[in-house]
Design a protein around this motif. Structure first.
Motif, PDB file in Angstrom:
ATOM      1  N   ILE A 197       0.844  -1.202   0.000  1.00 50.04           N
ATOM      2  CA  ILE A 197       0.000   0.000   0.000  1.00 50.04           C
ATOM      3  C   ILE A 197       0.873   1.243   0.000  1.00 50.04           C
ATOM      4  O   ILE A 197       0.425   2.342  -0.311  1.00 50.04           O
ATOM      5  N   GLU A 222       3.082   2.687  -1.823  1.00 48.65           N
ATOM      6  CA  GLU A 222       3.220   3.639  -2.927  1.00 48.65           C
ATOM      7  C   GLU A 222       1.927   4.448  -3.118  1.00 48.65           C
ATOM      8  O   GLU A 222       1.966   5.597  -3.534  1.00 48.65           O
ATOM      9  N   VAL A 223       0.803   3.808  -2.800  1.00 46.76           N
ATOM     10  CA  VAL A 223      -0.466   4.544  -2.866  1.00 46.76           C
ATOM     11  C   VAL A 223      -0.443   5.697  -1.859  1.00 46.76           C
ATOM     12  O   VAL A 223      -0.823   6.821  -2.170  1.00 46.76           O
ATOM     13  N   ILE A 224       0.040   5.379  -0.662  1.00 42.38           N
ATOM     14  CA  ILE A 224       0.049   6.391   0.400  1.00 42.38           C
ATOM     15  C   ILE A 224       1.017   7.528   0.060  1.00 42.38           C
ATOM     16  O   ILE A 224       0.671   8.704   0.169  1.00 42.38           O
ATOM     17  N   ILE A 225       2.221   7.171  -0.366  1.00 41.43           N
ATOM     18  CA  ILE A 225       3.190   8.251  -0.545  1.00 41.43           C
ATOM     19  C   ILE A 225       2.977   9.013  -1.845  1.00 41.43           C
ATOM     20  O   ILE A 225       3.702   9.963  -2.120  1.00 41.43           O
ATOM     21  N   SER A 226       1.974   8.598  -2.645  1.00 41.02           N
ATOM     22  CA  SER A 226       1.611   9.490  -3.747  1.00 41.02           C
ATOM     23  C   SER A 226       0.679  10.585  -3.222  1.00 41.02           C
ATOM     24  O   SER A 226       0.384  11.534  -3.931  1.00 41.02           O
ATOM     25  N   SER A 227       0.219  10.425  -1.965  1.00 39.29           N
ATOM     26  CA  SER A 227      -0.619  11.461  -1.356  1.00 39.29           C
ATOM     27  C   SER A 227       0.116  12.264  -0.297  1.00 39.29           C
ATOM     28  O   SER A 227      -0.183  13.423  -0.089  1.00 39.29           O
ATOM     29  N   VAL A 228       1.025  11.609   0.420  1.00 35.08           N
ATOM     30  CA  VAL A 228       1.723  12.321   1.492  1.00 35.08           C
ATOM     31  C   VAL A 228       3.232  12.121   1.333  1.00 35.08           C
ATOM     32  O   VAL A 228       3.675  11.191   0.676  1.00 35.08           O
ATOM     33  N   LYS A 229       3.988  12.999   1.979  1.00 40.21           N
ATOM     34  CA  LYS A 229       5.434  12.858   1.945  1.00 40.21           C
ATOM     35  C   LYS A 229       5.834  11.667   2.805  1.00 40.21           C
ATOM     36  O   LYS A 229       5.251  11.453   3.869  1.00 40.21           O
ATOM     37  N   LEU A 252       4.550  10.370   6.639  1.00 45.25           N
ATOM     38  CA  LEU A 252       4.054   9.041   6.970  1.00 45.25           C
ATOM     39  C   LEU A 252       4.862   8.447   8.121  1.00 45.25           C
ATOM     40  O   LEU A 252       4.316   7.899   9.072  1.00 45.25           O
TER      41      LEU A 252
END
Lengths: 312, 448
Positions: free
Chosen positions: B216, B218-225, B229
């Motif tokens: 998951i 890469e999904v998250i870090i396309s939204s947050v730095k 995280l």
């Protein structure tokens, strides 16, 4: 200002390895853009730069004419190749979390999720944990989460890997629908054939370099070389073939028909005209098949790579 | 959306994911029950043991020894008179006494003592034997001293304990053992920090690995730095940890109150004099004496710099935890599964364990010696070692102010460096799959 995204001379190195070597691409607004190339060519690195996950060593990326910055994150939806979900989290809660990270309010996210869950007929998954879902089910949720915040730019990295054909079709239709609503889509894949029907622009990346770039139709037009596939019904196929070989550049062709006619691939000189060929052939035999050979993305890719390598 | 809002979202998710985790809930509920249960069991068993008072019959044909044996908590003595040895043995067995101590008749105390014997069914416990032996020895010594012409007052005088008086140069009275008590108080703070780091640092690491293996990340870090995280994860886990600790402390307190009241153990019993049999004035005097001795210790503990201690505990706790948990996060990012973490764990655990050992072996002995000073400045051990030194306060008699400030500044500096390095490794590591990284590899990642 027709390009939603412009990458200019992007260079990215990892230690001694150069992942992107002076790559420039323009993604027109409202297009479906295919980013093509074999595994390891640098596609994912470019996509990660667009998503601001990594940053280029040099070069720049413009989004809507502005240098890429934090606010653009909410305008991009990204479905990575390595995708997953929190296994022990419930589907609805997880979708809400991911949507909120993209800047949607909780109530807005809930409203839109309801719409999408109904649309894809997955409404009753809301309270389930992800580990109870199959891989295909999880991918539907990932797709919903990617498009939920109505981004201007959608990026799909190998979107159809792991989907069964029914779901793949469903997602393909949804992507086309999003395009009709005005979204711009970037597709990244090494399976050239899968983008043929979707993409209108492509860029080919090979060994960290962009080797081809443009409208798919223009590229195809450039790469076709006045070659035709013909099917000829005749009493004496050997004689006919010998006659044709004296006059044209002839090779065997392979295509499916119901009969057992002579199948040939005929390449004309640039100046020659298809009608003349058809007239000549119809005098000699019954023409059951006559098609101009348009190279597919795969052919173009192979030809381009070969040409690049022979040029050094 | 502001970065702060995203951070809050991440912290909330990490917190909820942690506290809703089944094994976390089980641990939170079971641990206090187990610990209080263990303590209750131990108390119960000791009590049962103590309740069984051993009665020992004394048959003194010589008449020299029968009145020297004093009843204590563990055993009481019954004097038999005008019985033969065999009769006495029979009656001890029939009554069910623990044993029979027999002195033969005679005039020479030494030979009487040498010929005395103890009869019992079971082999007698060491406590009982030594009690009887020392009583007899005292009697013999007393007799000998009398032979040298000393009266009973002189004897009392001889018996008095001697204790050296210790005083600091500023004139304050130093109490024996007070350094140890202080170090134990500081030590328990330090130990708490170590336990917290080891338990919740590992949680942070596992949570990072989970995000990697479930893909998951890469999904998250396309939204947050990635840094957001990592920070959110560290803070969310810490909050879950604090929640767990608070629940532990409260429930352990409530549970032990309930248990002790159910078991009828008077919490004041440890301090009150009521349960000691005030048989002689001597004994009473002894008790008041021991209370007099205790008084300065209580006073000394009252003088502990509570506020300094609590404030620095919070500072060292936060900084220490942040440093270590970001290292844990970087390790989690570098590997694909938990088994691969082994090679990186040793350098993390080492300073923690070293700090505890140095604390117990060196700081207790010499709280302001060179080793204590060194380790309380070194940032990876200072959260633990400095807290062991701090109960003696900051200033002339305690930790010099410059050491305290230097230690905190070094810790803050290290915190910034480590978090920066860790976030670099984390940023690269979370997107790396498939290969088991070496230290060399990690070093290369710092330059990406």
């Amino acid at each position: 200002m027709n390009n939603l995204l412009e990458a200019k001379n992007v260079v990215k190195r990892f230690g001694d390895f150069t992942a992107l070597n002076d790559v420039s691409v323009n993604v027109p607004k409202g297009s479906i853009f295919g980013l093509l190339g074999p595994n390891g060519a640098g596609k994912t690195t470019l996509i990660r730069i667009i998503n601001q996950i990594t940053y280029p060593d040099s070069g720049s990326v413009l989004f809507n004419g502005e240098p890429l910055q934090a606010k653009h994150i909410a305008m991009i939806g990204y479905l990575p190749e390595e995708r997953g979900l929190y296994k022990s989290m419930k589907v609805g809660e997880q979708a809400l979390y991911l949507a909120q990270l993209k800047g949607l309010s909780r109530s807005e996210a809930r409203k839109r999720l309801k719409y999408w869950f109904e649309r894809l007929e997955i409404g009753d998954w809301w309270g389930k944990k992800v580990q109870e879902l199959s891989k295909g089910m999880a991918q539907k949720i990932q797709f919903v989460v990617t498009v939920l915040h109505q981004p201007e730019l959608l990026i799909f990295d190998e979107p159809f890997s792991g989907f069964d054909p029914i779901n793949a079709n469903l997602i393909k239709d949804e992507i086309l629908e999003l395009k009709n609503q005005g979204a711009t889509v970037i597709f990244s894949t090494h399976r050239m054939e899968s983008v043929e029907e979707l993409c209108d622009h492509i860029a080919l990346i090979h060994k960290s370099k962009k080797i081809l770039h443009g409208k798919l139709n223009d590229i195809k037009r450039n790469y076709k070389n006045n070659t035709y596939e013909v099917g000829l019904e005749s009493e004496n196929k050997i004689r006919l073939r010998q006659e044709l070989e004296q006059k044209f550049n002839v090779a065997d062709a392979h295509f499916k028909t119901v009969g057992d006619e002579l199948k040939l691939r005929i390449q004309l000189e640039n100046s020659d005209n298809a009608n003349d060929l058809l007239g000549y052939l119809s005098d000699k035999a019954v023409v059951s098949h006559f098609v101009e050979v348009i190279p597919d993305a795969n052919d173009i890719f192979i030809q381009t790579v070969k040409k690049n390598e022979s040029h050094g | 959306m502001k970065a702060m809002d995203k951070l809050k979202l991440i912290i909330k998710r990490e917190y909820l994911a942690k506290v809703r985790n089944r094994s976390f809930i089980v641990m939170t509920i079971l641990s206090p029950i187990l610990i209080v249960g263990m303590i209750a069991l131990i108390v119960f068993l000791t009590k049962v043991n103590a309740d069984e008072k051993k009665i020992i019959a004394v048959l003194d044909d010589s008449e020299h020894f029968h009145n020297v044996f004093k009843t204590t908590d563990a055993q009481s003595y019954v004097v038999f008179k005008d019985l033969g040895l065999q009769e006495a043995k029979d009656s001890v067995v029939s009554i069910g006494y623990y044993g029979l101590l027999h002195f033969p008749s005679g005039d020479d105390l030494n030979s009487i003592a040498a010929n005395s014997a103890f009869y019992s069914n079971k082999a007698p416990g060491i406590g009982i034997l030594s009690d009887m032996e020392s009583t007899i020895e005292n009697r013999l010594r007393e007799e000998k001293l009398k032979g040298y012409g000393l009266n009973s007052r002189d004897l009392e005088d001889i018996g008095r304990n001697f204790e050296i008086r210790t005083e600091s140069f500023t004139g304050e009275r130093n109490l024996k053992g007070v350094n140890e008590i202080k170090a134990i108080i500081g030590g328990s703070f330090g130990y708490l920090i170590m336990m917290f780091i080891i338990i919740y640092g590992a949680f942070v690491m596992r949570s990072v690995i989970e995000e990697k293996t479930s893909r998951i990340i890469e999904v998250i870090i396309s939204s947050v730095k990635p840094f957001q995280l990592m920070l959110g994860k560290i803070l969310g886990t810490a909050m879950a940890g604090v929640t767990q600790f608070v629940i532990w402390i409260i429930s352990a307190g409530v549970l032990s109150l309930i248990l002790f009241s159910v078991m009828g153990i008077d919490m004041d019993a440890f301090n009150s004099t009521a349960n000691l049999p005030p048989e002689t004035m001597d004994a009473m005097a002894e008790i008041t004496d021991s209370q007099d001795k205790l008084q300065p210790y209580i006073q000394e503990l009252g003088k502990l710099p509570i506020i300094t201690l609590l404030v620095s505990f919070v500072i060292y706790f936060i900084l220490g935890y942040l440093i270590y948990s970001s290292i844990y996060a970087a390790i989690g990012a570098a590997v694909d599964n938990e088994t691969d973490t082994q090679q990186f764990m040793l350098p993390v655990i080492m300073p923690l364990v070293l700090a505890i050992y140095v604390g117990f072996f060196s700081v207790f002995e010499n709280p302001h010696g060179p080793i204590a000073v060194g380790f309380s400045l070194f940032p990876l051990t200072s959260p633990i070692v400095m807290l062991m030194r701090l109960p003696s306060g900051i200033g002339a008699d305690g930790v010099p102010l410059w050491q305290f400030i230097t230690s905190i500044l070094l810790l803050i500096g290290t915190f910034i460096c480590i978090v920066w390095l860790a976030s670099k490794i984390y940023r690269v590591g979370i997107l790396m799959y498939g290969k088991k990284p070496s230290y060399k590899e990690l070093y290369k990642w710092l330059k990406y």
